[in-house]
Design a protein around this motif. Structure first.
Motif, PDB file in Angstrom:
ATOM      1  N   TRP A  49     -19.233  19.640 -51.333  1.00 27.82           N
ATOM      2  CA  TRP A  49     -19.463  20.366 -50.086  1.00 27.82           C
ATOM      3  C   TRP A  49     -20.932  20.425 -49.683  1.00 27.82           C
ATOM      4  CZ3 TRP A  49     -16.352  21.379 -46.284  1.00 27.82           C
ATOM      5  CH2 TRP A  49     -16.730  22.277 -45.290  1.00 27.82           C
ATOM      6  N   ASP A  50     -21.827  20.634 -50.617  1.00 22.82           N
ATOM      7  CA  ASP A  50     -23.245  20.754 -50.272  1.00 22.82           C
ATOM      8  C   ASP A  50     -23.769  19.485 -49.607  1.00 22.82           C
ATOM      9  OD1 ASP A  50     -23.346  23.306 -51.203  1.00 22.82           O
ATOM     10  OD2 ASP A  50     -24.302  22.807 -53.120  1.00 22.82           O
ATOM     11  N   MET A  51     -23.227  18.345 -49.995  1.00 24.45           N
ATOM     12  CA  MET A  51     -23.634  17.076 -49.374  1.00 24.45           C
ATOM     13  C   MET A  51     -22.789  16.747 -48.153  1.00 24.45           C
ATOM     14  SD  MET A  51     -24.486  14.576 -52.628  1.00 24.45           S
ATOM     15  CE  MET A  51     -22.861  14.790 -53.368  1.00 24.45           C
ATOM     16  N   ALA A  52     -21.500  17.023 -48.242  1.00 26.00           N
ATOM     17  CA  ALA A  52     -20.592  16.622 -47.170  1.00 26.00           C
ATOM     18  C   ALA A  52     -20.686  17.519 -45.943  1.00 26.00           C
ATOM     19  CB  ALA A  52     -19.151  16.607 -47.682  1.00 26.00           C
ATOM     20  N   ALA A  53     -20.865  18.824 -46.133  1.00 21.87           N
ATOM     21  CA  ALA A  53     -20.829  19.759 -45.009  1.00 21.87           C
ATOM     22  C   ALA A  53     -21.871  19.461 -43.942  1.00 21.87           C
ATOM     23  CB  ALA A  53     -20.967  21.193 -45.508  1.00 21.87           C
ATOM     24  N   PRO A  54     -23.142  19.209 -44.287  1.00 25.00           N
ATOM     25  CA  PRO A  54     -24.114  18.895 -43.231  1.00 25.00           C
ATOM     26  C   PRO A  54     -23.750  17.633 -42.447  1.00 25.00           C
ATOM     27  CG  PRO A  54     -25.235  19.452 -45.271  1.00 25.00           C
ATOM     28  CD  PRO A  54     -23.796  19.297 -45.614  1.00 25.00           C
ATOM     29  N   LYS A  55     -23.195  16.651 -43.131  1.00 20.83           N
ATOM     30  CA  LYS A  55     -22.797  15.413 -42.446  1.00 20.83           C
ATOM     31  C   LYS A  55     -21.596  15.654 -41.531  1.00 20.83           C
ATOM     32  CE  LYS A  55     -24.427  12.505 -46.267  1.00 20.83           C
ATOM     33  NZ  LYS A  55     -24.021  11.553 -47.331  1.00 20.83           N
ATOM     34  N   LEU A  56     -20.652  16.462 -42.005  1.00 25.39           N
ATOM     35  CA  LEU A  56     -19.494  16.793 -41.165  1.00 25.39           C
ATOM     36  C   LEU A  56     -19.913  17.622 -39.954  1.00 25.39           C
ATOM     37  CD1 LEU A  56     -16.943  17.643 -43.998  1.00 25.39           C
ATOM     38  CD2 LEU A  56     -16.825  15.669 -42.451  1.00 25.39           C
ATOM     39  N   ALA A  57     -20.864  18.543 -40.162  1.00 18.13           N
ATOM     40  CA  ALA A  57     -21.356  19.360 -39.053  1.00 18.13           C
ATOM     41  C   ALA A  57     -22.053  18.492 -38.007  1.00 18.13           C
ATOM     42  CB  ALA A  57     -22.301  20.431 -39.580  1.00 18.13           C
ATOM     43  N   GLU A 112      -0.876  35.643 -42.249  1.00 16.92           N
ATOM     44  CA  GLU A 112      -2.036  36.049 -43.032  1.00 16.92           C
ATOM     45  C   GLU A 112      -3.278  35.252 -42.631  1.00 16.92           C
ATOM     46  OE1 GLU A 112      -1.406  35.817 -47.203  1.00 16.92           O
ATOM     47  OE2 GLU A 112       0.656  36.575 -47.110  1.00 16.92           O
ATOM     48  N   VAL A 113      -4.431  35.806 -42.964  1.00 17.59           N
ATOM     49  CA  VAL A 113      -5.710  35.084 -42.922  1.00 17.59           C
ATOM     50  C   VAL A 113      -5.989  34.577 -44.327  1.00 17.59           C
ATOM     51  CG1 VAL A 113      -8.204  35.308 -42.595  1.00 17.59           C
ATOM     52  CG2 VAL A 113      -6.622  36.445 -41.014  1.00 17.59           C
ATOM     53  N   CYS A 114      -6.474  33.341 -44.429  1.00 17.17           N
ATOM     54  CA  CYS A 114      -6.807  32.763 -45.722  1.00 17.17           C
ATOM     55  C   CYS A 114      -8.202  32.160 -45.681  1.00 17.17           C
ATOM     56  CB  CYS A 114      -5.820  31.664 -46.111  1.00 17.17           C
ATOM     57  SG  CYS A 114      -4.108  32.207 -46.224  1.00 17.17           S
ATOM     58  N   VAL A 115      -8.801  32.037 -46.853  1.00 22.05           N
ATOM     59  CA  VAL A 115     -10.079  31.359 -46.978  1.00 22.05           C
ATOM     60  C   VAL A 115      -9.965  30.264 -48.026  1.00 22.05           C
ATOM     61  CG1 VAL A 115     -11.401  33.382 -46.272  1.00 22.05           C
ATOM     62  CG2 VAL A 115     -10.983  32.979 -48.712  1.00 22.05           C
ATOM     63  N   ILE A 116     -10.781  29.223 -47.859  1.00 30.98           N
ATOM     64  CA  ILE A 116     -10.879  28.140 -48.835  1.00 30.98           C
ATOM     65  C   ILE A 116     -12.277  28.191 -49.433  1.00 30.98           C
ATOM     66  CG2 ILE A 116     -10.758  25.657 -49.224  1.00 30.98           C
ATOM     67  CD1 ILE A 116      -8.937  25.435 -46.794  1.00 30.98           C
ATOM     68  N   THR A 117     -12.357  28.093 -50.740  1.00 35.45           N
ATOM     69  CA  THR A 117     -13.637  28.208 -51.426  1.00 35.45           C
ATOM     70  C   THR A 117     -14.136  26.858 -51.940  1.00 35.45           C
ATOM     71  OG1 THR A 117     -12.805  28.507 -53.691  1.00 35.45           O
ATOM     72  CG2 THR A 117     -12.861  30.460 -52.256  1.00 35.45           C
ATOM     73  N   ASP A 118     -15.416  26.822 -52.267  1.00 36.88           N
ATOM     74  CA  ASP A 118     -15.939  25.757 -53.105  1.00 36.88           C
ATOM     75  C   ASP A 118     -15.796  26.232 -54.554  1.00 36.88           C
ATOM     76  OD1 ASP A 118     -17.917  27.677 -53.353  1.00 36.88           O
ATOM     77  OD2 ASP A 118     -19.552  26.398 -52.645  1.00 36.88           O
ATOM     78  N   ASP A 119     -16.540  25.669 -55.486  1.00 41.05           N
ATOM     79  CA  ASP A 119     -16.460  26.115 -56.877  1.00 41.05           C
ATOM     80  C   ASP A 119     -17.036  27.521 -57.011  1.00 41.05           C
ATOM     81  OD1 ASP A 119     -15.382  23.788 -58.352  1.00 41.05           O
ATOM     82  OD2 ASP A 119     -17.154  22.792 -57.552  1.00 41.05           O
ATOM     83  N   VAL A 120     -16.222  28.437 -57.537  1.00 40.38           N
ATOM     84  CA  VAL A 120     -16.624  29.837 -57.687  1.00 40.38           C
ATOM     85  C   VAL A 120     -16.718  30.152 -59.178  1.00 40.38           C
ATOM     86  CG1 VAL A 120     -16.070  32.229 -57.125  1.00 40.38           C
ATOM     87  CG2 VAL A 120     -15.353  30.394 -55.580  1.00 40.38           C
ATOM     88  N   PRO A 121     -17.867  30.611 -59.651  1.00 42.97           N
ATOM     89  CA  PRO A 121     -17.982  30.930 -61.076  1.00 42.97           C
ATOM     90  C   PRO A 121     -17.214  32.195 -61.441  1.00 42.97           C
ATOM     91  CG  PRO A 121     -20.009  31.481 -59.926  1.00 42.97           C
ATOM     92  CD  PRO A 121     -19.149  30.772 -58.935  1.00 42.97           C
ATOM     93  N   ALA A 122     -16.750  32.257 -62.670  1.00 46.47           N
ATOM     94  CA  ALA A 122     -16.058  33.450 -63.149  1.00 46.47           C
ATOM     95  C   ALA A 122     -17.009  34.637 -63.151  1.00 46.47           C
ATOM     96  CB  ALA A 122     -15.527  33.210 -64.554  1.00 46.47           C
ATOM     97  N   GLY A 123     -16.463  35.802 -62.812  1.00 41.63           N
ATOM     98  CA  GLY A 123     -17.250  37.031 -62.836  1.00 41.63           C
ATOM     99  C   GLY A 123     -18.172  37.215 -61.654  1.00 41.63           C
ATOM    100  N   VAL A 124     -17.949  36.464 -60.594  1.00 40.51           N
ATOM    101  CA  VAL A 124     -18.817  36.526 -59.424  1.00 40.51           C
ATOM    102  C   VAL A 124     -18.717  37.906 -58.760  1.00 40.51           C
ATOM    103  CG1 VAL A 124     -17.077  35.675 -57.805  1.00 40.51           C
ATOM    104  CG2 VAL A 124     -19.486  35.227 -57.357  1.00 40.51           C
ATOM    105  N   SER A 125     -19.819  38.377 -58.186  1.00 38.61           N
ATOM    106  CA  SER A 125     -19.807  39.649 -57.462  1.00 38.61           C
ATOM    107  C   SER A 125     -19.207  39.444 -56.072  1.00 38.61           C
ATOM    108  CB  SER A 125     -21.233  40.182 -57.315  1.00 38.61           C
ATOM    109  OG  SER A 125     -22.001  39.337 -56.468  1.00 38.61           O
ATOM    110  N   GLU A 126     -18.875  40.549 -55.422  1.00 33.63           N
ATOM    111  CA  GLU A 126     -18.326  40.451 -54.060  1.00 33.63           C
ATOM    112  C   GLU A 126     -19.323  39.812 -53.108  1.00 33.63           C
ATOM    113  OE1 GLU A 126     -17.021  43.499 -50.494  1.00 33.63           O
ATOM    114  OE2 GLU A 126     -16.511  44.049 -52.560  1.00 33.63           O
ATOM    115  N   SER A 127     -20.589  40.189 -53.188  1.00 29.65           N
ATOM    116  CA  SER A 127     -21.593  39.626 -52.276  1.00 29.65           C
ATOM    117  C   SER A 127     -21.789  38.137 -52.524  1.00 29.65           C
ATOM    118  CB  SER A 127     -22.926  40.368 -52.419  1.00 29.65           C
ATOM    119  OG  SER A 127     -23.426  40.265 -53.742  1.00 29.65           O
ATOM    120  N   GLU A 128     -21.747  37.737 -53.776  1.00 30.59           N
ATOM    121  CA  GLU A 128     -21.865  36.312 -54.085  1.00 30.59           C
ATOM    122  C   GLU A 128     -20.601  35.563 -53.702  1.00 30.59           C
ATOM    123  OE1 GLU A 128     -24.436  34.377 -55.216  1.00 30.59           O
ATOM    124  OE2 GLU A 128     -25.619  36.167 -54.742  1.00 30.59           O
ATOM    125  N   ALA A 129     -19.451  36.198 -53.866  1.00 39.09           N
ATOM    126  CA  ALA A 129     -18.183  35.557 -53.509  1.00 39.09           C
ATOM    127  C   ALA A 129     -18.151  35.184 -52.034  1.00 39.09           C
ATOM    128  CB  ALA A 129     -17.019  36.484 -53.845  1.00 39.09           C
TER     129      ALA A 129
END
Length: 336
Positions: free
Chosen positions: A42-50, A141-158
């Motif tokens: 995503w970090d590489m693909a997203a700017p190109k897709l945008a 429902e509303v749904c979200v799709i994530t990139d890689d999320v580390p275990a134990g992430v905080s709400e603000s980081e999530a």
């Protein structure tokens, strides 16, 4: 930007970038062949897709007509589908109908279950129903799709790991749920494949409507051609989407392409009581179970039946100007 996966005879579809007005699209294969491939980098693909999305709007790249009925769900199969319950009003009604209290912990610790990750139904695919006694219901429902999320992430980081947003019809077989829950191991047979909107969008595409990790717009649910629900997705949410992502990742990482759902959108009435039907000037409902619970509380019996073969549901969300944001889920129940 807006992304979709067109049907092409493969399991994961063909990634395209879609115009803001959902009329045109362009192939994204030179950046990523599938949405999952884009999420994996995503970090590489997203700017190109945008950048490609901007070119679509400028008309500086070849485009072709975008047809929603040609779409898979944005992720035709996902590594993970975890569905929460952000709107505790829905849980309150279900429990009140059977004379049970809501545990205090439900207001602090989200409910969540592991759903079907693959295959996902396309936004125009029929809802297969083997037996009407299974109690087929829709859930908007509303749904979200994530990139890689580390275990134990905080709400603000999530919140930073939410890369795309879309809508879902979380199909439920209500007649099978009590027996499964009584076993103490949760849902399985009562939660068949879900359908998602034709298009997934980045948070910035929603502008001011995306705030505090919630969409502040009404969900539009039509049942058999009539308005059934117009609940506000930004109201009465006990938990936001970032909190649900953090909950899912408390003890395990989430891989790129994980989908996390809000649960059924549910609003209280203006006086704090159960919501009223759209036909009575209320915001209505995002699932049939909710109106049945209100009927049970009011009269002691259920009146509205669950879905049967031939019934149709349409789920959509519009911006402030009345334009469709994600395209529409349009499904018919089909006997199998």
């Amino acid at each position: 930007m807006k992304l979709a996966s067109l049907k092409n005879g493969t399991r994961d579809g063909r990634l395209v970038v879609v115009s803001k007005d959902l009329t045109r699209c362009t192939d994204a294969a030179r950046i990523a062949p599938t949405l999952q491939a884009a999420l994996d980098t995503w970090d590489m693909a997203a700017p190109k897709l945008a950048a490609l999305a901007e070119q679509v709007e400028l008309g500086s790249v070849p485009t072709f007509r975008f047809h929603e009925h040609e779409c898979e769900s944005p992720l035709p199969r996902a590594y993970q589908w975890a569905d929460g319950s952000a709107y505790i009003n829905h849980v309150e009604l279900v429990r009140k109908a059977r004379g049970a209290e809501v545990p205090a912990s439900f207001y602090e610790d989200p409910l969540m279950y592991q759903g079907v990750s693959g295959p996902n139904l396309g936004p125009r695919d029929p809802i297969p129903l083997g037996d009407p006694a299974w109690g087929c219901d829709m859930e908007a429902e509303v749904c979200v799709i994530t990139d890689d999320v580390p275990a134990g992430v905080s709400e603000s980081e999530a919140a930073k790991h939410i890369k795309l947003i879309l809508l879902c019809n979380d199909v439920s077989l209500r007649g099978l749920i009590p027996g499964e829950l009584a076993k103490g191991f949760g849902f399985l047979q009562s939660k068949p494949p879900c359908a998602f909107t034709p298009v997934a969008v980045t948070p910035e595409e929603l502008g001011a409507a995306w705030a505090d990790a919630l969409i502040h717009l009404p969900m539009r649910v039509d049942y058999n051609g009539d308005p059934f629900g117009r609940p506000e997705a930004g109201k009465d949410a006990t938990f936001n989407m970032a909190r649900l992502v953090a909950h899912a990742a408390k003890t395990r990482p989430l891989v790129a392409g994980s989908i996390v759902g809000s649960g059924t959108i549910s609003n209280k009435d203006a006086d704090g009581g159960p919501g009223k039907p759209v036909s009575e000037g209320g915001l209505g409902y995002a699932c049939i179970a909710e109106i049945r619970m209100i009927e049970k509380i009011a009269s002691g019996e259920f009146k509205t039946p669950f879905m049967k073969a031939g019934d149709t549901v349409r789920i959509e969300m519009q911006d402030a100007a009345g334009h469709s944001i994600f395209g529409a889920i349009e499904q018919v129940v089909e006997a199998v």
